[in-house]
Each structure stands twice: as structure tokens, then as C-alpha cells.
Design an enzyme around this catalytic site. Sequence first.
Site, PDB file in Angstrom:
ATOM      1  N   GLU A 386       0.839  -1.202   0.000  1.00 19.63           N
ATOM      2  CA  GLU A 386       0.000   0.000   0.000  1.00 19.63           C
ATOM      3  C   GLU A 386       0.878   1.259   0.000  1.00 19.63           C
ATOM      4  O   GLU A 386       0.493   2.290  -0.538  1.00 19.63           O
ATOM      5  CB  GLU A 386      -0.941   0.005   1.219  1.00 19.63           C
ATOM      6  CG  GLU A 386      -2.168   0.871   0.993  1.00 19.63           C
ATOM      7  CD  GLU A 386      -3.246   0.685   2.059  1.00 19.63           C
ATOM      8  OE1 GLU A 386      -2.967   0.973   3.230  1.00 19.63           O
ATOM      9  OE2 GLU A 386      -4.369   0.265   1.715  1.00 19.63           O
ATOM     10  N   HIS A 415       7.018 -27.414   2.162  1.00 23.07           N
ATOM     11  CA  HIS A 415       6.168 -28.480   1.628  1.00 23.07           C
ATOM     12  C   HIS A 415       5.071 -27.915   0.741  1.00 23.07           C
ATOM     13  O   HIS A 415       4.076 -28.575   0.477  1.00 23.07           O
ATOM     14  CB  HIS A 415       5.576 -29.275   2.787  1.00 23.07           C
ATOM     15  CG  HIS A 415       6.645 -29.828   3.669  1.00 23.07           C
ATOM     16  ND1 HIS A 415       7.264 -31.032   3.446  1.00 23.07           N
ATOM     17  CD2 HIS A 415       7.268 -29.283   4.744  1.00 23.07           C
ATOM     18  CE1 HIS A 415       8.198 -31.224   4.354  1.00 23.07           C
ATOM     19  NE2 HIS A 415       8.220 -30.179   5.157  1.00 23.07           N
ATOM     20  N   LYS A 520     -13.415   1.380  -3.651  1.00 23.16           N
ATOM     21  CA  LYS A 520     -14.478   1.723  -2.690  1.00 23.16           C
ATOM     22  C   LYS A 520     -15.600   2.466  -3.409  1.00 23.16           C
ATOM     23  O   LYS A 520     -16.779   2.229  -3.171  1.00 23.16           O
ATOM     24  CB  LYS A 520     -13.918   2.632  -1.587  1.00 23.16           C
ATOM     25  CG  LYS A 520     -13.048   1.935  -0.580  1.00 23.16           C
ATOM     26  CD  LYS A 520     -12.685   2.920   0.516  1.00 23.16           C
ATOM     27  CE  LYS A 520     -11.608   2.379   1.426  1.00 23.16           C
ATOM     28  NZ  LYS A 520     -11.013   3.392   2.265  1.00 23.16           N
TER      29      LYS A 520
HETATM   30  O1  LIG Z   1      -8.815   2.528   9.871  1.00 19.74           O
HETATM   31  P1  LIG Z   1      -9.799   2.787   8.795  1.00 19.74           P
HETATM   32  O2  LIG Z   1     -10.003   4.259   8.548  1.00 19.74           O
HETATM   33  O3  LIG Z   1     -11.086   2.068   8.997  1.00 19.74           O
HETATM   34  O4  LIG Z   1      -9.167   2.255   7.454  1.00 19.74           O
HETATM   35  C1  LIG Z   1      -8.923   0.906   7.205  1.00 19.74           C
HETATM   36  C2  LIG Z   1      -8.136   0.777   5.916  1.00 19.74           C
HETATM   37  O5  LIG Z   1      -8.881   1.444   4.918  1.00 19.74           O
HETATM   38  C3  LIG Z   1      -8.315   1.627   3.647  1.00 19.74           C
HETATM   39  O6  LIG Z   1      -8.490   0.502   2.880  1.00 19.74           O
HETATM   40  C4  LIG Z   1      -6.885   2.071   3.641  1.00 19.74           C
HETATM   41  O7  LIG Z   1      -6.324   1.878   2.386  1.00 19.74           O
HETATM   42  C5  LIG Z   1      -6.065   1.361   4.683  1.00 19.74           C
HETATM   43  O8  LIG Z   1      -4.807   1.961   4.777  1.00 19.74           O
HETATM   44  C6  LIG Z   1      -6.744   1.412   6.018  1.00 19.74           C
HETATM   45  O9  LIG Z   1      -5.969   0.762   6.971  1.00 19.74           O
END
Ligand SMILES: O=P(O)(O)OC[C@H]1O[C@H](O)[C@H](O)[C@@H](O)[C@@H]1O
Length: 607
Positions: A386, A415, A520
Site C-alpha cells: 500500500e 512443503h 471503494k
Molecule cells: O482505519 P480505517 O479508517 O477504517 O481504514 C482501514 C483501511 O482502509 C483503507 O483501505 C486504507 O487503504 C487502509 O490503509 C486502512 O488501513
Amino acid sequence: MAALSGLCSSSPSLKPKHDRVVIPLFRKYSLAFPTRSNSCSKLSVAGEVSADLSKTNSVGVLKKAKQGGLEKDPKALWRRYVDWLYQHKELGLYLDVSRIGFSDEFVAEMEPRFHAAFQAIEDLEKGAIANPDEGRMVGHYWLRNAKLAPKPFLQVQIEKTLDAICKFADDVISGKIKPPSSPEGRFTQILSVGIGGSALGPQFVAEALAPDNPPLKIRFIDNTDPGGIDHQIAQLGPELASTLVIVISKSGGTPETRNGLLEVQKAFREAGLDFSKQGVAITQENSLLDNTARIEGWVARFPMFDWVGGRTSEMSAGIDIREMLVGASMMDNATRSSVLKDNPAALLALCWYWACDGVGSKDMVILPYKDSLLLFSRYLQQLVMESLGKEFDLDGNRVNQGISVYGNKGSTDQHAYIQQLREGVHNFFVTFIEVLRDRPPGHDWELEPGVTCGDYLFGMLQGTRSALYANDRESVTVTVQEVTPRSVGALVALYERAVGLYASLVNINAYHQPGVEAGKKAAGEVLALQKRVLAVLNEASCKDPVEPLTLEEVAERCHAPEDIEMIYKIIEHMAANDRALIAEGDCGSPNSLKVFLGECNLDELYA
Ligand SMILES: O=P(O)(O)OC[C@H]1O[C@H](O)[C@H](O)[C@@H](O)[C@@H]1O
């Protein structure tokens, strides 16, 4: 959270057993494995490199030096091993980079880049906006040494949070803070709800460090898979009444985490329990989650800071282990050195650059030879991929950077896929993680004369390292004495810094994740389309008689003929969950399908 499972208690500090490392018998092992002729592999290495270097790499010496192939003379290799061996005496940590084939010329040519990378990290630690797109400071290093924070109020914030977490952990473990309706009279389980950086770090640390019988056992919900969520809740059974639910989300608005929370709250309602008396939120102040927790009066709320990225939040509230912080802080000190050979993170970054030609041409295989470090590779997958997987560099050039990371643990993987590593496609380099202490003192026994179970594991690691090298497969080895909060903190800090340095070497922003947003956003669009599909089906299902619709009709009535494939997938999913009924045809022949809803929802129809 790890603090709550008994990890806050002080652990015996690490005392390195010796100053000089025990040298692995690579010569002996390489004799045990047949080696291929060098010339063959030299050719393949040179071929791969020339293709990749033509893209963006300006380090000309890399190509030239790689054509030379890897050193095979045992005496010269031994000299290289001793010459390059990094040792952190106090942490008992070693880094061996001798099985990465970089040349002195390469190191010299990389020097100016490292200079710039060291400077960039120094500026970052002083509070520079190191994440320019998001206009944010990057301060995870301050978490383990609050004095480094550039503003006094940040120092106070860090220290206060740490104290509050430790006190909370003590109060939960001692039973001072207790669930209202548990027969045990204290919390016995933790259910952690979070995803990405809000799950991987806690999972890794819990797996690595939780004692055999922790005061509270930890479970995780880290997905929006209803089957997985049901499984975790079912396994808790009546102990739901003594479960502390810790909801972790930096942004406080991640849908998967919200869904996990809603599912858990439903289970609480159904069991007649008051969730607010058992819920804890770890999130940014004033986030949706923070506000929910405040309004509902949850047991506790702890802050996550704007200037700590999710994947580097391992040391922030929730994983409060002073020993881990000490280990990380010691490693931070070591990785501030601007002398390459004295800086293990810089050495790692150098190896990555060499092995991957500075363009991610090889994958990083992480092989910890210790069960408790199983999740280290998964944790590093997020930290590295990331951070480094970026389309554009800091100057806006399209570079499509990154390094792929995978791995589980040795010798289990021996294995599984090590066959391919030894003989198959040469698209990786390995990082071995070696733990010298097999068992607590006094527990070892010889399962055959002169050989313990741990000796086998040791032999497998050294044998695999030698066998891979004999076939021109490069590797790095990180050695620690034991898996302790301190060494785990040091490992996390080592990789965090290596990622930061490598990002500077290849001129990218390691601290944002614009690509994650695309998926997203697209997921949101799918759910919006599903609502339209449902409305169209509902209208047809409220007719008398019911009017089953073909996919084309649904698509047309949704004014989305171009989305017919997605509409098919939505209907297939709804049909599998008894939310849409098939009147004619079957999902195997999409054009034959006619669907309707089992029930007509009049409220929705006239809404
Ligand atoms: O901690 P949050 O705001 O719920 O985010 C959870 C995750 O969301 C996204 O996918 C980001 O790319 C991550 O870097 C992050 O850890």
C-alpha cells in the site's frame, strides 16, 4: 488491545547472548543440494534486468553489475558475510545482506540517492508535510518517542493517550472495569472489529505475543463476510456477555467496519445485552465512529491521530505495549544513521532496490521460521504494497511502482511452494526471519541423538537459504534472539523505516493510498445500482398478476442498459440468498432468466 490480552505486562528484557553471530554452515548445506551451472543463471538475470531497467531506472551500474552473477566462492562469500553483517547489540538483532548480489560500484552509485532519502526522513520526523497529496504530517515515529513530536501539544497528546490506554488495560484485566451481566464478573474475551491497518497490525501482534493463556482471548472481525462474522459471534456463545468489543477505524467511516459493528450490536440486542457497556472505540476525534460511541456512552474512546497512517498505526492507541515501543524506539535510533552499513533499514532498502531493479521487478517472499510470526508477511503485505504500489511519482510521472509481498512461514512452506522458488520462475527474492531461541530455557530435549526439534527448523532455514542461493535466488536474513514485545516492535520499526527510505529512493509518496478509493467508489456504485434494481423488481412484483422481468427489462427500467452484466450479478447474488425468485430459466443462461421478488413492499412502492 494487545495490552488487554496480557501483553502490557513487562517482559524480560532481551540480552544478546553473544556479540558475534553464529555463522550458518552454508558450505555444508550447499554441498547437500545439487547446484546448477552459473552461466545459465547469469544469462537469465541479465536478460530480466535489461528489460526492466529500460523503463525508469537511471542506475546504470545495476545492469552491468548484475551481469556478473552471484558470488559463489565460499571464502569470498564468508568475507562478504562478515563485511556486511549488521548487528544491533542491545536488541540482539542481526541483518545479513550477503546473499543479495549488489556490488561496491552499485553501492557507490546509490549513495547520493540515500543522502536524499536520509534527508527526507529527517524532515519527515521534524513535521514536514511528507504526505503532500493529503497535506499531512507523517508522525508514526513520534509515537515511540513523544519528545520528537514537533509541537508540545502533540507530545502531551501522545503521552496522555498511552497512559490512558495502559490504565484502561489494567482496569479491565483487574476487573475494575467489568461487564454488567457476566457471571464471571470480568471481561474474558476481546472482539476486535476493524480492517486493513486497523486489523493487520493487531492480528500480527496478538499472534506473535499473546501468552498461552491470556487474561482475555482475542478474536477478529476483519471483513464484511456475514458467514465469517456469524462464526466469530457463534464461537463466543454465552461469553458474549463478557466480551469487550473494540472497534478500530482511523477514519471512523469504513463500511466493512461499520457493518461488523452493526452485526455485533444486533447479536448483543438478541442476547439481551447492552452493547454500550461493552464497546470501545479507537478512532480519530469527531469521526462518525467517535460521535456514535460518545452519544451512545460506550465504555471508552481512544484517539487515533490524523498524522498516523493506518498501516503505520501499530504503535498507536489499542496496541499499547511499552516494551514494543521501546524496541521500536531503539530501532528508530539505529535507522536514523546516515551511514549505510550502520543503518539496517537503509541496508534493506538497498537490497530491495538491487533485487527489484528499482522498479518492482521481483516479489518479496517473507519466510519467518517461527509459527508466532506467521502473520508478519500479511502485515508487511499491506505496509509495503500500500505504501510503494503507486501509479505516479512525486513529480507526476507515471511509474507504476511497487513490490509484491507474500509468504507464510518456514518450514511449512517447504512443503508447499519452495519447489517453485528453487527451480521455477525467477521473479522473487526471499527474506528469512530467524529466531535463535527455540523454546524457553529448560524445555528443550533431543528427539534424536544431538538433535532437537528446533535444530530441524534451523537446518531447514539454513538449508533452504543455501539451496536457493546455489540457484542464484537472492535472500536477506533478519535474525532476532526471541519473539518478544521488544523484538516485534523493532521489526515493525525496521520495516516502516525501510519502506520510507525506499519510497524516497524511487521518488514516490509512501503515505497515501489513492488507488484504494477507486474500488471503494465502484463498490458504492454497485450498491446504488442494486437499490434501483430492487425498486424496479418491487414495482413489477406488486402488480397483479406479478410480472417477472428479463435482465434486459430490468436494465431498461433502471435506465442502465450498459450495466446489464452488473445487474445480472446483482440478481444472481440476490437469488442465491432467497431475496429474488427465479420464475423462468436459470443463472447459467442469463438470457433465459425471468425474476421477481417473493414479496411486494408497498411502503417502498409509494415512498
Ligand atoms: O482505519 P480505517 O479508517 O477504517 O481504514 C482501514 C483501511 O482502509 C483503507 O483501505 C486504507 O487503504 C487502509 O490503509 C486502512 O488501513
